[in-house]
Design a protein around this motif. Structure first.
Motif, PDB file in Angstrom:
ATOM      1  N   UNK A 221      34.567 -15.261  29.245  1.00  0.00           N
ATOM      2  CA  UNK A 221      35.412 -14.467  30.139  1.00  0.00           C
ATOM      3  C   UNK A 221      36.876 -14.474  29.708  1.00  0.00           C
ATOM      4  N   UNK A 222      37.316 -15.581  29.102  1.00  0.00           N
ATOM      5  CA  UNK A 222      38.713 -15.651  28.631  1.00  0.00           C
ATOM      6  C   UNK A 222      38.973 -14.553  27.603  1.00  0.00           C
ATOM      7  N   UNK A 223      37.955 -14.271  26.780  1.00  0.00           N
ATOM      8  CA  UNK A 223      38.118 -13.242  25.754  1.00  0.00           C
ATOM      9  C   UNK A 223      38.365 -11.854  26.372  1.00  0.00           C
TER      10      UNK A 223
ATOM     11  N   UNK B  21      49.037 -10.224  28.252  1.00  0.00           N
ATOM     12  CA  UNK B  21      49.940 -11.251  28.741  1.00  0.00           C
ATOM     13  C   UNK B  21      49.994 -11.291  30.251  1.00  0.00           C
ATOM     14  N   UNK B  22      49.709 -10.158  30.923  1.00  0.00           N
ATOM     15  CA  UNK B  22      49.763 -10.138  32.379  1.00  0.00           C
ATOM     16  C   UNK B  22      48.492 -10.721  33.004  1.00  0.00           C
ATOM     17  N   UNK B  23      47.567 -11.193  32.184  1.00  0.00           N
ATOM     18  CA  UNK B  23      46.315 -11.749  32.690  1.00  0.00           C
ATOM     19  C   UNK B  23      46.240 -13.260  32.486  1.00  0.00           C
TER      20      UNK B  23
ATOM     21  N   UNK C  59      44.319 -15.278  35.107  1.00  0.00           N
ATOM     22  CA  UNK C  59      42.858 -15.263  35.004  1.00  0.00           C
ATOM     23  C   UNK C  59      42.386 -16.199  33.893  1.00  0.00           C
ATOM     24  N   UNK C  60      43.131 -16.164  32.771  1.00  0.00           N
ATOM     25  CA  UNK C  60      42.755 -17.075  31.689  1.00  0.00           C
ATOM     26  C   UNK C  60      42.898 -18.527  32.153  1.00  0.00           C
ATOM     27  N   UNK C  61      43.976 -18.795  32.874  1.00  0.00           N
ATOM     28  CA  UNK C  61      44.223 -20.158  33.320  1.00  0.00           C
ATOM     29  C   UNK C  61      43.102 -20.644  34.250  1.00  0.00           C
ATOM     30  N   UNK C  62      42.618 -19.711  35.091  1.00  0.00           N
ATOM     31  CA  UNK C  62      41.521 -20.071  35.997  1.00  0.00           C
ATOM     32  C   UNK C  62      40.299 -20.545  35.217  1.00  0.00           C
ATOM     33  N   UNK C  63      39.927 -19.822  34.161  1.00  0.00           N
ATOM     34  CA  UNK C  63      38.740 -20.204  33.394  1.00  0.00           C
ATOM     35  C   UNK C  63      39.006 -21.413  32.512  1.00  0.00           C
TER      36      UNK C  63
END
Length: 538
Positions: free
Chosen positions: A337-339, A344-346, A349-353
């Protein structure tokens, strides 16, 4: 009204010839109007009249009386369904409690509703079940977990059972040896001779050791041969003779004996030389003896270390495939999902995963520590470390970690009622919930629902995991919490058979209990009951 005088044949057939309690209950009168002699004796009354005229006993046999509303609902159910069956706590005339089974049938007689009640004493059955369970546990300790190979064959020489160590000694897995001839385990050049010996033993069985004054060898699955010591005993089951063979691999013992013989030969040669050079070689002889003693000690240490390492490796490998799958799936899902969030505005979401990956890796470390200490768990060296736990948050976190395991259309529904914070071991409880949810997901099909419910009543917390999976047969349910046991209908699904055993141990450490109910094809429900006392957080 139906009475004994109105129908003596029915009384004789249904009442007096039965060894169980049989009573006729008049629904309109709200009491028993007829009872058999065996029933009076079972309840401890002196006469039928003493029972029928008692205003309390003639209304209900239960230890805990039903309220009027509960009694009305039960009678309506019996009238509607025509029958009713339950196991409950009953009482005798002297107040003694006992477990009994009530089998109820309703019928109409000239527009008058009667209920026929049959009561069976279940105490002897429960004692027999407990004794059987204890017998099975002793069998596990003596046979299954023995550190030597044990093989049981019938009088035709066919293997009917063997323990885990026997399979390891001969290189066979699972039930490969079951049903095979015992002769496949002896070297090919002595098969005919072994068959004659086996027939001789069947003709005159006796407890003894095999191979007196001669070396014995056995054959592995790959054809290799190794030295063994074998002792024989026997028992009879249904008049058929069964032979029990106790097998020990003495490869290391033989190697040690050869080394000792070689050492002895060297010493004899040295002694021959010492006849001419006693003074010059005394020191050399002492050094040689010291080296032999050191070699013997090193060999003993190496054997002990290898045995311990083999046992640890076996336990770890068998458990790891089951316990590591869930957190690794979470890591893989989050990484995928990180991919999908390259912008940069996401970052959030990356941090959550990334956080989920970090939590799963930490969980993997916890599981690895658990595997390495599984021996200490069985020895009672692991203790619960209670802390303040937010139960809804912990359960929600576990469910979030499980999302990567869900099959198409599968969902997990939460209904945690009035659960709040509690004083429990968060690590043990999390591992328990991960295990139960992963099992519920794994054994349920697509588009199914896994339900997690919870509640708090008085000083007890309940957590229930219910699935719509394949279910478990009644015969298998009583063994599910034993080590390495797997239900017959899921042998094609990966698993170690240790999950529920570990769950039960962890819940026991936290002072709780585990209950399981299941039906084949209908699903399984597991309920955890934990104490809610000495709670420091409000």
């Amino acid at each position: 009204m139906l009475t004994s005088s109105g129908n003596p044949a029915l009384t004789e057939l249904l009442f007096e010839q039965s060894e169980d309690f049989i009573g006729l209950y008049d629904v309109d009168l709200g009491r028993f109007v007829q009872v058999n002699t065996a029933g009076i004796q079972l309840l401890g009354f002196e006469t039928k009249e003493a029972f029928l005229n008692d205003p309390v006993w003639s209304r209900s046999l239960r230890a805990n009386q039903l309220s009027e509303s509960e009694r009305t609902r039960l009678l309506n159910l019996i009238a509607r369904e025509g029958h009713y069956d339950e196991v409950t706590e009953l009482r005798r005339a002297n107040g003694e409690l006992f477990l009994g089974r009530l089998k109820v049938t309703s019928f109409n007689n000239e527009g008058h509703l009667f209920v026929m009640v049959r009561m069976l004493d279940q105490e002897r059955l429960h004692r027999a079940e407990r004794e059987l369970k204890q017998s099975v546990l002793r069998y596990e300790a003596v046979f299954t977990n023995a550190t030597i190979g044990i093989i049981v064959s019938n009088q035709q020489g066919r293997i009917v059972s063997l323990n885990q160590m026997a399979g390891q000694l001969f290189g066979y897995e699972g039930d490969e040896l079951t049903g095979q001839s015992i002769d496949i385990l002896v070297p090919m050049d002595v098969e005919n001779y072994h068959e004659r010996l086996r027939q001789s033993f069947v003709a005159n069985p006796q407890v003894r050791a095999m191979g007196h004054n001669r070396d014995l060898h056995a054959r592995r699955k790959d054809g290799s041969v190794f030295p063994v010591e074998v002792s024989l005993s026997y028992f009879r089951l249904d008049d058929e003779l069964h032979v029990v063979a106790y097998i020990i691999d003495i490869t290391f013992k033989k190697e040690a004996e050869r080394e000792l013989v070689a050492g002895r030969d060297r010493i004899e040669r040295l002694n021959a030389e010492l006849e001419q050079k006693v003074a010059d070689r005394t020191h050399a002889l002492l050094n040689t003896l010291e080296q032999l003693e050191q070699s013997k000690n090193e060999l003993a240490v190496a054997l002990a270390a290898e045995r311990e390492l083999g046992e640890l490796k076996s336990r770890f490998v068998s458990m790891a495939s089951h316990e590591f799958r869930t957190p690794l799936t979470t890591v893989l899902t989050s990484a995928t999902l990180i991919e999908k969030y390259p912008g940069g505005d996401q970052q959030d979401k990356r941090q959550k995963h990334l956080s989920r990956i970090r939590a799963s890796v930490n969980h993997l470390n916890d599981i690895l520590e658990e595997f390495l200490s599984v021996g200490r768990l069985e020895e009672g060296k692991i203790e619960a470390n209670p802390a303040v736990v937010d139960l809804p948050e912990l359960v929600a976190d576990v469910v979030a970690d499980m999302q990567g395991m869900l099959k198409p259309g599968q969902t997990v529904q939460l209904s945690l009622g009035n659960l709040g914070r509690a004083w429990l071991d968060p690590s043990l409880l999390r591992k328990v919930m991960v295990n139960l949810l992963s099992n519920a997901i794994k054994y349920s099909g697509p588009d199914s629902v896994v339900t997690v419910t919870g509640g708090q009543v008085d000083k007890q917390i309940t957590l229930t995991v219910e699935d719509q999976g394949v279910g478990i047969s009644a015969d298998d349910q009583e063994h599910l919490f034993e080590r390495f046991f797997r239900a017959k209908n899921v042998t094609n699904v990966p698993g170690t058979g240790l999950g529920l055993h570990i769950v039960a141990k962890y819940i026991e450490l936290m002072g709780g209990t585990v209950a399981l109910s299941s039906e084949l094809g209908q699903g399984t429900t597991i309920t955890l009951t934990l104490p809610y006392e000495n709670h420091p957080a409000n």
